[in-house]
Scaffold this motif. Structure first.
Motif, PDB file in Angstrom:
ATOM      1  N   GLN A  22      -0.373  94.074  24.958  1.00  0.00           N
ATOM      2  CA  GLN A  22      -0.997  94.023  23.631  1.00  0.00           C
ATOM      3  C   GLN A  22      -2.214  93.090  23.614  1.00  0.00           C
ATOM      4  OE1 GLN A  22       1.900  93.464  20.368  1.00  0.00           O
ATOM      5  NE2 GLN A  22       3.507  93.926  21.853  1.00  0.00           N
ATOM      6  N   LEU A  23      -2.312  92.228  24.627  1.00  0.00           N
ATOM      7  CA  LEU A  23      -3.443  91.299  24.694  1.00  0.00           C
ATOM      8  C   LEU A  23      -4.683  91.928  25.307  1.00  0.00           C
ATOM      9  CD1 LEU A  23      -1.584  88.103  25.987  1.00  0.00           C
ATOM     10  CD2 LEU A  23      -2.346  88.550  23.654  1.00  0.00           C
ATOM     11  N   THR A  24      -4.544  93.138  25.872  1.00  0.00           N
ATOM     12  CA  THR A  24      -5.661  93.778  26.579  1.00  0.00           C
ATOM     13  C   THR A  24      -6.950  93.847  25.760  1.00  0.00           C
ATOM     14  OG1 THR A  24      -4.068  95.088  27.854  1.00  0.00           O
ATOM     15  CG2 THR A  24      -6.344  95.819  27.894  1.00  0.00           C
ATOM     16  N   PRO A  25      -6.884  94.203  24.461  1.00  0.00           N
ATOM     17  CA  PRO A  25      -8.141  94.259  23.683  1.00  0.00           C
ATOM     18  C   PRO A  25      -8.838  92.906  23.518  1.00  0.00           C
ATOM     19  CG  PRO A  25      -6.371  95.456  22.575  1.00  0.00           C
ATOM     20  CD  PRO A  25      -5.739  94.657  23.661  1.00  0.00           C
ATOM     21  N   TYR A  26      -8.102  91.825  23.815  1.00  0.00           N
ATOM     22  CA  TYR A  26      -8.663  90.484  23.598  1.00  0.00           C
ATOM     23  C   TYR A  26      -9.153  89.830  24.887  1.00  0.00           C
ATOM     24  CZ  TYR A  26      -6.085  91.238  19.285  1.00  0.00           C
ATOM     25  OH  TYR A  26      -5.597  91.778  18.117  1.00  0.00           O
ATOM     26  N   ILE A  27      -9.154  90.581  26.003  1.00  0.00           N
ATOM     27  CA  ILE A  27      -9.561  90.006  27.283  1.00  0.00           C
ATOM     28  C   ILE A  27     -10.993  89.496  27.221  1.00  0.00           C
ATOM     29  CG2 ILE A  27     -10.151  90.607  29.671  1.00  0.00           C
ATOM     30  CD1 ILE A  27      -7.622  92.289  29.792  1.00  0.00           C
ATOM     31  N   VAL A  28     -11.888  90.287  26.648  1.00  0.00           N
ATOM     32  CA  VAL A  28     -13.299  89.882  26.550  1.00  0.00           C
ATOM     33  C   VAL A  28     -13.443  88.613  25.708  1.00  0.00           C
ATOM     34  CG1 VAL A  28     -15.557  90.537  25.643  1.00  0.00           C
ATOM     35  CG2 VAL A  28     -14.216  92.193  26.949  1.00  0.00           C
TER      36      VAL A  28
ATOM     37  N   ALA B 229      -8.557  96.702  37.060  1.00  0.00           N
ATOM     38  CA  ALA B 229      -8.562  95.257  36.799  1.00  0.00           C
ATOM     39  C   ALA B 229      -7.512  94.520  37.621  1.00  0.00           C
ATOM     40  CB  ALA B 229      -8.326  94.989  35.312  1.00  0.00           C
ATOM     41  N   VAL B 230      -6.589  95.261  38.248  1.00  0.00           N
ATOM     42  CA  VAL B 230      -5.500  94.620  38.996  1.00  0.00           C
ATOM     43  C   VAL B 230      -6.013  93.774  40.167  1.00  0.00           C
ATOM     44  CG1 VAL B 230      -3.435  95.022  40.409  1.00  0.00           C
ATOM     45  CG2 VAL B 230      -3.761  96.282  38.276  1.00  0.00           C
ATOM     46  N   PRO B 231      -6.988  94.248  40.987  1.00  0.00           N
ATOM     47  CA  PRO B 231      -7.500  93.366  42.049  1.00  0.00           C
ATOM     48  C   PRO B 231      -8.025  92.034  41.522  1.00  0.00           C
ATOM     49  CG  PRO B 231      -8.219  95.614  42.448  1.00  0.00           C
ATOM     50  CD  PRO B 231      -7.585  95.602  41.089  1.00  0.00           C
TER      51      PRO B 231
ATOM     52  N   GLY C  28     -14.314  89.730  36.320  1.00  0.00           N
ATOM     53  CA  GLY C  28     -13.979  90.999  36.958  1.00  0.00           C
ATOM     54  C   GLY C  28     -12.933  91.773  36.183  1.00  0.00           C
ATOM     55  N   ALA C  29     -11.896  91.068  35.731  1.00  0.00           N
ATOM     56  CA  ALA C  29     -10.830  91.722  34.955  1.00  0.00           C
ATOM     57  C   ALA C  29     -11.363  92.264  33.637  1.00  0.00           C
ATOM     58  CB  ALA C  29      -9.689  90.736  34.704  1.00  0.00           C
ATOM     59  N   ALA C  30     -12.220  91.485  32.973  1.00  0.00           N
ATOM     60  CA  ALA C  30     -12.772  91.916  31.684  1.00  0.00           C
ATOM     61  C   ALA C  30     -13.651  93.155  31.847  1.00  0.00           C
ATOM     62  CB  ALA C  30     -13.581  90.779  31.056  1.00  0.00           C
ATOM     63  N   LEU C  31     -14.522  93.142  32.851  1.00  0.00           N
ATOM     64  CA  LEU C  31     -15.424  94.281  33.070  1.00  0.00           C
ATOM     65  C   LEU C  31     -14.653  95.515  33.521  1.00  0.00           C
ATOM     66  CD1 LEU C  31     -18.410  92.504  34.874  1.00  0.00           C
ATOM     67  CD2 LEU C  31     -18.321  93.293  32.500  1.00  0.00           C
ATOM     68  N   ALA C  32     -13.667  95.324  34.401  1.00  0.00           N
ATOM     69  CA  ALA C  32     -12.883  96.463  34.886  1.00  0.00           C
ATOM     70  C   ALA C  32     -12.116  97.119  33.756  1.00  0.00           C
ATOM     71  CB  ALA C  32     -11.920  96.008  35.981  1.00  0.00           C
ATOM     72  N   THR C  33     -11.535  96.302  32.884  1.00  0.00           N
ATOM     73  CA  THR C  33     -10.781  96.842  31.743  1.00  0.00           C
ATOM     74  C   THR C  33     -11.697  97.592  30.790  1.00  0.00           C
ATOM     75  OG1 THR C  33      -9.215  94.989  31.899  1.00  0.00           O
ATOM     76  CG2 THR C  33      -9.209  96.250  29.852  1.00  0.00           C
ATOM     77  N   ALA C  34     -12.897  97.038  30.579  1.00  0.00           N
ATOM     78  CA  ALA C  34     -13.827  97.637  29.621  1.00  0.00           C
ATOM     79  C   ALA C  34     -14.488  98.908  30.150  1.00  0.00           C
ATOM     80  CB  ALA C  34     -14.899  96.616  29.237  1.00  0.00           C
TER      81      ALA C  34
ATOM     82  N   ALA D 181     -24.480 100.629  34.309  1.00  0.00           N
ATOM     83  CA  ALA D 181     -25.009  99.299  34.627  1.00  0.00           C
ATOM     84  C   ALA D 181     -25.662  98.631  33.421  1.00  0.00           C
ATOM     85  CB  ALA D 181     -26.013  99.402  35.778  1.00  0.00           C
ATOM     86  N   ALA D 182     -26.338  99.411  32.585  1.00  0.00           N
ATOM     87  CA  ALA D 182     -27.012  98.834  31.409  1.00  0.00           C
ATOM     88  C   ALA D 182     -25.993  98.250  30.426  1.00  0.00           C
ATOM     89  CB  ALA D 182     -27.859  99.903  30.722  1.00  0.00           C
ATOM     90  N   ALA D 183     -24.928  98.994  30.170  1.00  0.00           N
ATOM     91  CA  ALA D 183     -23.883  98.508  29.256  1.00  0.00           C
ATOM     92  C   ALA D 183     -23.184  97.285  29.852  1.00  0.00           C
ATOM     93  CB  ALA D 183     -22.874  99.615  28.976  1.00  0.00           C
ATOM     94  N   MET D 184     -22.989  97.300  31.171  1.00  0.00           N
ATOM     95  CA  MET D 184     -22.354  96.163  31.845  1.00  0.00           C
ATOM     96  C   MET D 184     -23.236  94.922  31.745  1.00  0.00           C
ATOM     97  SD  MET D 184     -20.648  96.237  35.659  1.00  0.00           S
ATOM     98  CE  MET D 184     -19.567  97.621  35.268  1.00  0.00           C
TER      99      MET D 184
END
Length: 317
Positions: free
Chosen positions: A35-41, A282-284, A269-275, A159-162
């Motif tokens: 449930q915390l996934t949306p709050y990673i960023v 995001a697991v790595p 890395g986790a935030a960008l991978a999830t998004a 890449a632009a959004a990232m």
């Protein structure tokens, strides 16, 4: 207040243990932590704001004082880890999502915990801090470009959004934190002792969220991802050390560059991978967050015992 400061310092020193604990909790109670996934960023933004509260002009004076050393560290960071990631995805069979995640964490800037590990290893802390600061500031441009270059064969890369995301979750919070310490120095000075608690809380919640969201995939391929992370991290230390040695750096500088290269900003890395990819991608980064704090502490303990050997013909002091 004093108790909170002492507890915060304790949490900062036992960072690796808390990361392992929350990774396990995320695995055991996946429905709670996913449930915390949306709050990673948001969590990452809070961590970077805390970094902004402590960053100073002194951190960048090393860039002017010895630009070549910092340049070597920055190039090593953004060359060794991405290329190692690509090599590992070619050698070890893995899904496109995991491959993209491995490459993404390899393209991230240095992690702030590298500065602590460099201090513990009796390395060149000023060089480590300068390299971390410069790679972090370069991340909005360099990280999306490298991810696009190396990971687009596995998954589509925007890449632009990232770039915009890294500006929002890294540069903007850093700038706000730096501004806060200038506008409210008294308040910030009082708050700084509590920052380790805030940073560790943010990282462990990100790890738990990623693990909870990807529990099924971890059951199937967790050992493979863990092996890839260990190889990526360990070879990063090794190649970073020898890259610094090849350029004639002292042992203290070699320690700093080795740790700087091997330790990544895996929270980013986790935030960008999830998004932009998937929770599995995001697991790595999540496993990297756990492992590099353990390996970094072990390496620091080893490095701490190593001293510069006298040159041939030199008299011992």
């Amino acid at each position: 207040m004093a108790f909170i400061a002492r507890f915060s310092a304790f949490v900062g020193k036992t960072f690796a243990l808390w990361t392992i604990l929350f990774a396990v909790l995320g695995f055991v109670f996946p429905s709670t932590f996913r449930q915390l996934t949306p709050y990673i960023v948001t969590l990452l933004g809070i961590i970077m704001f805390g970094m902004g509260l402590t960053i100073s002009a002194d951190d960048f004076r090393e860039v002017v004082r010895r630009p070549l050393d910092v340049l070597i560290g920055v190039i090593a960071q953004f060359l060794i880890m991405p290329l190692l990631a690509v090599a590992l995805t070619r050698i070890i069979p893995m899904s496109p999502e995991v491959a993209a995640g491995v490459i993404l964490v390899g393209c991230c800037p240095g992690g702030t915990s590298s500065n602590v590990m460099t201090y513990l290893s009796k390395g060149d802390v000023a060089l480590s801090v300068a390299c971390t600061s410069v790679t972090t500031l370069l991340a909005p441009v360099v990280t999306p470009f490298l991810v696009w270059l190396f990971a687009s064969q596995f998954l589509p890369v925007d890449a632009a959004a990232m770039f915009l995301s890294i500006v929002k979750v890294v540069l903007l919070p850093l700038a706000l934190g730096y501004l806060a310490q200038k506008l409210m120095p008294g308040v910030v000075h009082a708050a700084v002792p509590m920052l380790p608690l805030v940073s560790v809380t943010g990282i462990v919640l990100i790890v738990a969220a990623v693990v909870g969201a990807s529990r099924g995939a971890i059951v199937q391929s967790g050992l493979m991802i863990f092996a890839v992370v260990i190889l990526h991290n360990g070879l990063g230390y090794l190649l970073g050390f020898f890259a610094a040695k090849a350029t004639g750096m002292s042992l203290a500088k070699r320690k700093a560059i080795a740790i700087e290269v091997g330790m990544q900003n895996s929270g980013l890395g986790a935030a960008l991978a999830t998004a932009y990819f998937s929770p599995l991608a995001a697991v790595p980064s999540a496993i990297f967050s756990v492992w590099h704090n353990i390996s970094g502490a072990l390496l620091a303990n080893y490095f701490e015992t190593r001293t510069e050997e006298p040159e041939a013909g030199a008299k011992p002091h």
